[in-house]
Write an enzyme that holds these catalytic residues in place. Structure first.
Site, PDB file in Angstrom:
ATOM      1  N   TYR A 147     -63.215   1.004  -6.438  1.00 43.63           N
ATOM      2  CA  TYR A 147     -63.817   2.103  -6.031  1.00 43.63           C
ATOM      3  C   TYR A 147     -65.206   2.316  -6.848  1.00 43.63           C
ATOM      4  O   TYR A 147     -65.374   1.426  -7.557  1.00 43.63           O
ATOM      5  CB  TYR A 147     -62.574   3.316  -6.300  1.00 43.63           C
ATOM      6  CG  TYR A 147     -61.544   2.922  -5.291  1.00 43.63           C
ATOM      7  CD1 TYR A 147     -61.750   3.251  -4.030  1.00 43.63           C
ATOM      8  CD2 TYR A 147     -60.244   2.632  -5.827  1.00 43.63           C
ATOM      9  CE1 TYR A 147     -60.575   2.812  -3.081  1.00 43.63           C
ATOM     10  CE2 TYR A 147     -59.190   2.461  -4.887  1.00 43.63           C
ATOM     11  CZ  TYR A 147     -59.229   2.449  -3.433  1.00 43.63           C
ATOM     12  OH  TYR A 147     -58.399   2.364  -2.565  1.00 43.63           O
ATOM     13  N   MET A 182     -50.668   7.346  -7.386  1.00 42.06           N
ATOM     14  CA  MET A 182     -50.545   6.809  -5.973  1.00 42.06           C
ATOM     15  C   MET A 182     -51.005   7.772  -5.229  1.00 42.06           C
ATOM     16  O   MET A 182     -50.376   9.105  -4.958  1.00 42.06           O
ATOM     17  CB  MET A 182     -48.988   6.277  -5.893  1.00 42.06           C
ATOM     18  CG  MET A 182     -48.733   5.268  -6.622  1.00 42.06           C
ATOM     19  SD  MET A 182     -47.188   4.408  -6.122  1.00 42.06           S
ATOM     20  CE  MET A 182     -46.230   5.776  -7.171  1.00 42.06           C
ATOM     21  N   ALA A 237     -60.767   1.666 -11.483  1.00 36.28           N
ATOM     22  CA  ALA A 237     -60.433   0.379 -11.369  1.00 36.28           C
ATOM     23  C   ALA A 237     -60.468   0.215  -9.537  1.00 36.28           C
ATOM     24  O   ALA A 237     -60.909   0.907  -9.074  1.00 36.28           O
ATOM     25  CB  ALA A 237     -58.773   0.640 -11.650  1.00 36.28           C
ATOM     26  N   HIS A 238     -59.645  -0.900  -9.412  1.00 38.88           N
ATOM     27  CA  HIS A 238     -59.409  -1.027  -7.736  1.00 38.88           C
ATOM     28  C   HIS A 238     -60.587  -1.101  -6.817  1.00 38.88           C
ATOM     29  O   HIS A 238     -60.345  -0.847  -5.503  1.00 38.88           O
ATOM     30  CB  HIS A 238     -58.032  -0.262  -7.427  1.00 38.88           C
ATOM     31  CG  HIS A 238     -57.069  -0.237  -8.248  1.00 38.88           C
ATOM     32  ND1 HIS A 238     -55.897   0.652  -8.286  1.00 38.88           N
ATOM     33  CD2 HIS A 238     -56.752  -1.139  -9.262  1.00 38.88           C
ATOM     34  CE1 HIS A 238     -55.135   0.324  -9.166  1.00 38.88           C
ATOM     35  NE2 HIS A 238     -55.587  -0.768  -9.819  1.00 38.88           N
ATOM     36  N   GLY A 284     -55.066   9.680  -6.965  1.00 37.18           N
ATOM     37  CA  GLY A 284     -56.476   9.661  -7.097  1.00 37.18           C
ATOM     38  C   GLY A 284     -56.738  11.239  -6.489  1.00 37.18           C
ATOM     39  O   GLY A 284     -56.577  11.570  -5.419  1.00 37.18           O
ATOM     40  N   GLY A 339     -46.302  -4.594 -10.641  1.00 34.63           N
ATOM     41  CA  GLY A 339     -45.407  -5.661 -10.324  1.00 34.63           C
ATOM     42  C   GLY A 339     -44.244  -5.693 -11.390  1.00 34.63           C
ATOM     43  O   GLY A 339     -43.413  -6.502 -11.615  1.00 34.63           O
ATOM     44  N   HIS A 398     -60.516   6.978 -13.084  1.00 33.85           N
ATOM     45  CA  HIS A 398     -60.125   6.039 -12.192  1.00 33.85           C
ATOM     46  C   HIS A 398     -61.302   5.087 -12.043  1.00 33.85           C
ATOM     47  O   HIS A 398     -62.335   5.098 -11.249  1.00 33.85           O
ATOM     48  CB  HIS A 398     -59.638   6.447 -10.787  1.00 33.85           C
ATOM     49  CG  HIS A 398     -59.313   5.486  -9.739  1.00 33.85           C
ATOM     50  ND1 HIS A 398     -59.078   3.988  -9.972  1.00 33.85           N
ATOM     51  CD2 HIS A 398     -58.394   5.619  -8.677  1.00 33.85           C
ATOM     52  CE1 HIS A 398     -58.584   3.502  -9.200  1.00 33.85           C
ATOM     53  NE2 HIS A 398     -58.082   4.243  -8.344  1.00 33.85           N
TER      54      HIS A 398
HETATM   55  C1  LIG Z   1     -49.097   3.754  -2.128  1.00 33.57           C
HETATM   56  C2  LIG Z   1     -49.890   3.535  -3.099  1.00 33.57           C
HETATM   57  C3  LIG Z   1     -51.087   4.262  -3.505  1.00 33.57           C
HETATM   58  C4  LIG Z   1     -51.872   3.934  -4.840  1.00 33.57           C
HETATM   59  N1  LIG Z   1     -52.789   4.684  -5.099  1.00 33.57           N
HETATM   60  C5  LIG Z   1     -53.544   4.432  -6.038  1.00 33.57           C
HETATM   61  C6  LIG Z   1     -54.292   5.589  -6.754  1.00 33.57           C
HETATM   62  O1  LIG Z   1     -54.607   6.635  -6.069  1.00 33.57           O
HETATM   63  N2  LIG Z   1     -54.916   5.547  -7.904  1.00 33.57           N
HETATM   64  C7  LIG Z   1     -54.748   4.335  -8.696  1.00 33.57           C
HETATM   65  O2  LIG Z   1     -55.303   4.185  -9.732  1.00 33.57           O
HETATM   66  N3  LIG Z   1     -53.952   3.366  -8.313  1.00 33.57           N
HETATM   67  C8  LIG Z   1     -53.186   3.496  -7.076  1.00 33.57           C
HETATM   68  N4  LIG Z   1     -52.096   2.610  -6.796  1.00 33.57           N
HETATM   69  C9  LIG Z   1     -51.684   1.346  -7.568  1.00 33.57           C
HETATM   70  C10 LIG Z   1     -50.442   1.975  -8.618  1.00 33.57           C
HETATM   71  O3  LIG Z   1     -51.156   2.927  -9.379  1.00 33.57           O
HETATM   72  C11 LIG Z   1     -49.997   0.722  -9.331  1.00 33.57           C
HETATM   73  O4  LIG Z   1     -50.909   0.220 -10.224  1.00 33.57           O
HETATM   74  C12 LIG Z   1     -49.460  -0.398  -8.245  1.00 33.57           C
HETATM   75  O5  LIG Z   1     -48.837   0.286  -7.062  1.00 33.57           O
HETATM   76  C13 LIG Z   1     -48.760  -1.268  -9.054  1.00 33.57           C
HETATM   77  O6  LIG Z   1     -47.855  -0.900  -9.366  1.00 33.57           O
HETATM   78  P1  LIG Z   1     -46.329  -0.999  -9.007  1.00 33.57           P
HETATM   79  O7  LIG Z   1     -46.262  -2.948  -8.757  1.00 33.57           O
HETATM   80  O8  LIG Z   1     -45.282  -0.503  -9.938  1.00 33.57           O
HETATM   81  O9  LIG Z   1     -46.109  -0.687  -7.760  1.00 33.57           O
HETATM   82  C14 LIG Z   1     -51.464   2.992  -5.687  1.00 33.57           C
HETATM   83  C15 LIG Z   1     -50.487   1.857  -5.244  1.00 33.57           C
HETATM   84  C16 LIG Z   1     -49.689   2.272  -4.079  1.00 33.57           C
HETATM   85  C17 LIG Z   1     -48.404   1.507  -3.762  1.00 33.57           C
END
Ligand SMILES: Cc1cc2nc3c(=O)[nH]c(=O)nc-3n(C[C@H](O)[C@H](O)[C@H](O)COP(=O)(O)O)c2cc1C
Length: 391
Positions: free
Chosen positions: A186, A28, A183-184, A60, A317, A181
């Site tokens: 990037y 995170m 994912a998401h 990250g 989640g 990383h």
């Molecule tokens: C504040 C925040 C920052 C995040 N930063 C990253 C990150 O740097 N790299 C990443 O792969 N996911 C990132 N995520 C996603 C989290 O790793 C995680 O998959 C996501 O919060 C879902 O899990 P949760 O429901 O338990 O919060 C981030 C999520 C949050 C809330």
């Protein structure tokens, strides 16, 4: 393969690491590494979330000076950063925990303010991220994502090299391994997804071509530090930052097939595959995602879990109950927790005794205060903090 009765507190052997439980700290971004340098606050934050033989993944961490898209994100591409990370790693190791560094390049999810010489961000494409999304700027305001510059074919191996060097640096800093990383939305995801990648060279078009950049990164990093210290994160079904694909199931299975084959070729397994549940977009950092039905999600994740030959981490989640359920049904080996871990430094202990949880405060997720919303969430009790180190 997880034993049938696995719970969040069953031990697990992840490659060379003997984990004492299955509650993983999800990566995170927290924007507390002033000017890219991990500060003492990071050591405290990660140490607070460390348990004996527990597993943590860092936020990250930038692989180069063109990789940033948020303010004050740590890097691992120069000596000052490596030296600063050593203190964080030492603090975590002092608690007996295991920590991987997540290697990150945001690609087009950036802004000129974060780029050397104010250049446009790089990507697989020259299409910008749509106005549906906003980039967080250094002054705390939000801006429009600019038009990126599509990397020339000959430049791509240089970026691969940045990941390789960052991985070596992470090992020098004392990390137990790294997570790529992918994912998401990037950079790596910008190559994987057909809703973004519009290239006509060997990195675009067919699924094989779209997987090429990720595979090159994985191979380069594995060659540098060994497969047993490398995890990979993907999110085929997450549309964050317009990262859509016409066939998320097919894409995920294609990546997994290539990782499985690579493992056979290498005669050695990667540490793990980490997959984000589609429900995260719906409940997560944006409220604008298109959630799949529960049935679709379960089908997708089960298919990935079944196909991948190695340790499978699920994220997105999860509550205590959903984590227990997923493990009992063998849908994952480990569960990573994000937001609940932000507000509960002793999440593992709280889960263990089924204690109430602190609520997270979203507005301090990405602020720069080294204390507020970062290391000031309360532990259950003073005794709880002590008890945690014995878990
Ligand atoms: C504040 C925040 C920052 C995040 N930063 C990253 C990150 O740097 N790299 C990443 O792969 N996911 C990132 N995520 C996603 C989290 O790793 C995680 O998959 C996501 O919060 C879902 O899990 P949760 O429901 O338990 O919060 C981030 C999520 C949050 C809330």
């Amino acid at each position: 393969m997880a034993e049938k009765s696995a719970t969040l507190f069953s031990p697990y052997k992840m490659g060379n690491f003997n984990l004492s439980h299955r509650v993983v700290l999800a990566p995170m971004t927290r924007c507390r590494a002033l000017n890219g340098i991990p500060q003492p606050a990071l050591a405290e934050y990660y140490q607070q979330r460390s348990t004996h033989a527990g597993f943590l993944i860092t936020e990250g961490t930038l692989v180069s000076n063109s990789a940033a898209g948020f303010p004050h994100v740590p890097g691992i591409y120069n000596e000052e950063q490596v030296e600063a990370w050593k203190k964080v790693v030492d603090a975590v190791h002092a608690k007996g925990a295991i920590i991987f560094c997540q290697l990150w390049h945001v690609g087009r999810a950036s802004h000129q303010v974060y780029q050397p010489g104010g250049a446009p961000p790089i990507s697989s494409t020259s299409k910008p991220i749509s106005n549906r999304w906003r980039v967080l700027l250094p002054d705390g305001s939000y801006g429009i994502y600019p038009k990126p510059r599509a990397l020339e074919t000959y430049e791509i191996l240089d970026v691969v090299e940045h990941y390789r060097r960052a991985a070596s640096n992470a090992i020098r800093a004392g990390f137990d391994g790294i997570e790529i990383h992918g994912a998401h939305g990037y950079l790596i995801d910008q190559f994987l997804k057909d809703g973004i990648n519009d290239r006509t060279d060997e990195y675009g078009g067919s699924i094989d071509n779209r997987c090429k950049f990720l595979l090159q990164v994985v191979k380069a990093v594995v060659a540098a530090i060994g497969a047993e210290r490398v995890g990979v994160r993907i999110s085929p079904a997450i549309d964050h930052l317009d990262a859509t694909d016409s066939d998320p199931l097919g894409l995920g299975l294609a990546v997994i097939d290539r990782l499985n084959k690579l493992q056979v070729e290498l005669g050695s397994k990667l540490t793990y595959l980490h997959v984000t549940q589609p429900r995260y977009t719906a409940y997560g950092q944006t409220e604008s995602g298109r959630p799949g039905t529960e049935e679709e999600e379960t089908h997708l994740i089960r298919a990935f879990r079944k196909a991948y030959q190695g340790t499978f981490i699920c994220s997105g989640g999860f509550t205590r109950e959903l984590g227990m359920q997923a493990l009992a049904q063998d849908e994952a080996d480990l569960i990573s927790y994000g937001r609940l871990f932000i507000s509960n430094p002793d999440l593992v202990m709280r889960f263990k005794i089924n204690a109430p949880l602190n609520k997270y405060i979203r507005k301090t997720f990405y602020t720069q205060d080294p204390v507020v919303g970062y290391v000031d969430y309360p532990f259950l009790t003073k005794g709880g903090k002590e008890g945690l180190s014995r878990l």
